[in-house]
Design a protein around this motif. Sequence first.
Motif, short mmCIF file in Angstrom:
data_model
loop_
_atom_site.label_atom_id
_atom_site.label_comp_id
_atom_site.label_asym_id
_atom_site.label_seq_id
_atom_site.Cartn_x
_atom_site.Cartn_y
_atom_site.Cartn_z
N VAL A 52 53.01 7.50 38.20
CA VAL A 52 53.50 7.58 36.82
C VAL A 52 52.62 6.75 35.89
CG1 VAL A 52 55.47 7.21 35.29
CG2 VAL A 52 55.86 7.87 37.68
N HIS A 53 52.16 7.38 34.81
CA HIS A 53 51.37 6.67 33.80
C HIS A 53 51.75 7.19 32.43
CE1 HIS A 53 48.59 4.76 36.67
NE2 HIS A 53 48.77 5.87 37.37
N GLY A 54 51.71 6.31 31.43
CA GLY A 54 52.02 6.76 30.08
C GLY A 54 52.24 5.60 29.14
N ILE A 55 52.67 5.93 27.93
CA ILE A 55 52.95 4.92 26.92
C ILE A 55 54.29 5.23 26.25
CG2 ILE A 55 50.53 4.36 26.45
CD1 ILE A 55 50.78 6.10 23.90
N TYR A 56 54.90 4.18 25.73
CA TYR A 56 56.09 4.33 24.90
C TYR A 56 55.77 3.75 23.53
CZ TYR A 56 60.94 4.75 23.53
OH TYR A 56 62.09 5.15 22.90
N VAL A 57 56.09 4.48 22.48
CA VAL A 57 55.87 4.00 21.12
C VAL A 57 57.23 3.81 20.45
CG1 VAL A 57 54.71 4.40 18.92
CG2 VAL A 57 53.71 5.32 21.03
N LEU A 58 57.48 2.59 20.01
CA LEU A 58 58.75 2.23 19.35
C LEU A 58 58.51 2.10 17.85
CD1 LEU A 58 61.75 1.30 19.72
CD2 LEU A 58 60.85 -1.04 19.80
N ILE A 61 53.04 12.45 35.37
CA ILE A 61 53.41 12.22 36.76
C ILE A 61 52.47 13.06 37.64
CG2 ILE A 61 55.24 12.33 38.49
CD1 ILE A 61 57.24 12.15 36.17
N PHE A 62 51.65 12.37 38.41
CA PHE A 62 50.68 13.01 39.30
C PHE A 62 50.93 12.52 40.72
CE2 PHE A 62 48.92 14.06 35.32
CZ PHE A 62 47.94 15.02 35.49
N PRO A 63 51.75 13.25 41.50
CA PRO A 63 52.16 12.79 42.83
C PRO A 63 51.00 12.49 43.78
CG PRO A 63 53.51 14.62 42.13
CD PRO A 63 52.41 14.51 41.14
N GLY A 83 56.78 4.30 47.05
CA GLY A 83 56.02 4.23 45.81
C GLY A 83 56.52 3.14 44.89
N HIS A 84 55.93 3.08 43.69
CA HIS A 84 56.27 2.04 42.73
C HIS A 84 57.74 2.10 42.33
CE1 HIS A 84 51.82 1.47 41.31
NE2 HIS A 84 51.96 1.41 42.62
N LEU A 85 58.26 3.31 42.11
CA LEU A 85 59.66 3.43 41.71
C LEU A 85 60.59 2.94 42.81
CD1 LEU A 85 61.94 4.27 39.86
CD2 LEU A 85 61.65 6.63 40.65
N ALA A 86 60.32 3.32 44.05
CA ALA A 86 61.17 2.88 45.16
C ALA A 86 61.21 1.36 45.27
CB ALA A 86 60.67 3.49 46.47
N PHE A 87 60.09 0.71 45.00
CA PHE A 87 60.02 -0.74 45.03
C PHE A 87 60.99 -1.35 44.03
CE2 PHE A 87 57.80 -4.69 43.58
CZ PHE A 87 57.85 -5.39 44.78
N HIS A 88 61.07 -0.76 42.84
CA HIS A 88 61.99 -1.26 41.82
C HIS A 88 63.44 -0.87 42.11
CE1 HIS A 88 59.08 -2.93 38.93
NE2 HIS A 88 58.27 -2.02 39.43
N LEU A 89 63.67 0.32 42.67
CA LEU A 89 65.03 0.71 43.02
C LEU A 89 65.66 -0.29 44.00
CD1 LEU A 89 64.52 4.56 43.45
CD2 LEU A 89 65.98 3.46 41.74
N ALA A 90 64.89 -0.74 44.96
CA ALA A 90 65.41 -1.73 45.91
C ALA A 90 65.87 -2.98 45.17
CB ALA A 90 64.34 -2.08 46.93
N GLU A 102 54.86 3.12 32.45
CA GLU A 102 55.17 3.10 33.87
C GLU A 102 56.13 1.96 34.18
OE1 GLU A 102 53.22 2.82 38.33
OE2 GLU A 102 51.99 2.36 36.58
N ALA A 103 55.81 0.76 33.69
CA ALA A 103 56.68 -0.39 33.93
C ALA A 103 58.04 -0.18 33.29
CB ALA A 103 56.03 -1.66 33.39
N LEU A 104 58.05 0.35 32.07
CA LEU A 104 59.31 0.63 31.37
C LEU A 104 60.15 1.63 32.16
CD1 LEU A 104 60.59 0.05 28.38
CD2 LEU A 104 59.94 2.43 28.01
N THR A 105 59.51 2.71 32.62
CA THR A 105 60.23 3.76 33.36
C THR A 105 60.78 3.25 34.68
OG1 THR A 105 58.85 5.49 32.36
CG2 THR A 105 60.01 6.05 34.38
N ASN A 106 59.96 2.53 35.43
CA ASN A 106 60.42 2.01 36.72
C ASN A 106 61.61 1.08 36.54
OD1 ASN A 106 58.47 3.38 38.20
ND2 ASN A 106 57.02 1.69 38.16
#
Length: 319
Positions: free
Chosen positions: A82-88, A70-72, A135-142, A103-107
Motif C-alpha cells: 500500500v502506497h499513497g497520500i492523504y490531503v487534509l 495497492i500492488f500485492p 504484511g504491513h497491515l497484519a503487523f498493525h492489526l496484531a 500507508e501509515a494512516l491506512t494501516n
Amino acid sequence: MVQVYEAREVEAALTYERLVPALRAAFAEAAVESPVRQAHDVGTSQAPGHLLAMPAWRRGAALGVKLVNIFPANADRGLGSVHGIYVLFDGATGVPQAIIDAEALTNRRTAATSALASTFLSREDSSTLTVVGTGHLAFHLAQGHCAVRPIRRVLVWGRSLARAGDMAERLAALGLPAEPAADLSAAVGAADIVTCGTTSTQALVLGRDVKPGTHVDLVGAFTPAMRESDDDLIAMGTVYVDTYGGALAEAGDLLLPAAAGRWSTDRVAGDLHELCAGLKAGRSDAAPITLFKSVGAALEDLVAAELVAAEGTPASPAP
C-alpha cells in the motif's frame, strides 16, 4: 502553510488509545459524509494494481481525500503493498492543511477500526490471537487487537514460515507475546480472535476450523473477487460490517457465498454506526461465532488525519 507528516510522525500521533475512541465517537455521530470509494484496476497480468480514491467531509469543519495504490506483488520486491497520500483541507475555507503518508494512516486506522469492532464482538476474556498474513497491515492489526483485549498469546501464520517468524520477532520486540505458527488450521482452532490482513483470492480461514465463541476479523480482501473465508464460515457466523454500502458492494467474503446461495445479505446483523450508537447489540453471550467484515471507509481516514494534524509533529512544511 501545508504541513507534511511522514510515517513515523503518523504512527506517533495515532496511538490506539487516541484513535479507537475517536473512531467510536465518529461512527456514533455519523456526521461525516463520504461516497463509496472509486476503485480502478491499474495493474498488469504480471503485477496487479488498484487505485482507490476516497473523499470524506464534515461540513464546515474538515474535508480530505486519500489516493492510495495497492500492488500485492510488491512483497516480491521487498516493498509494502500500500502506497499513497492523504490531503487534509480546512472544511470552512478549502485551504490545504496537511499532506500525510497514506500507508501509515491506512494501516493505523484500519487496525483501530478492527479493534473498535472487537470491543463489541469478541469475548472480553479473549486471550489468544491468531494473525493471518505477514504484511504491513497484519503487523498493525496484531497491535490493535492487543490494545483492547487481554491477549497472552499471538500466533502469526503466513505462506512463508520465515516471514511469519520475522513478524513474530518484530511484535515481540514491541512487548507482544508473539510466535510463528506453521499450521494454519491449528492456529485458527486455538484462537479466541482471528484477524486476517491478506490479499488472498482463496479462502484461508475455514468454518470447520473455527471454534464456538471465536471472533473473526476479515480485513484484507477488498474486492468482489477476493476472499479470506469460506462459505461455511460466513453461513455459520453472525456477520457485522464497517459500512453497509461499502461491504455489500465490494466484499467478496460476503458476495461470493451470497452468489452461491449459502448466505444472503439481509443477514448482516449490524454496522459500526449501529454498534457505536447503541442501535444494535454486539456479542450477547460466549457461544456465537462473530465476524467483522471491513473494506475501509473514508470516515476512518478523515478522523485519523484530523488527529494527526491536531496531535502530530510534522516532518516538514511543504515547499
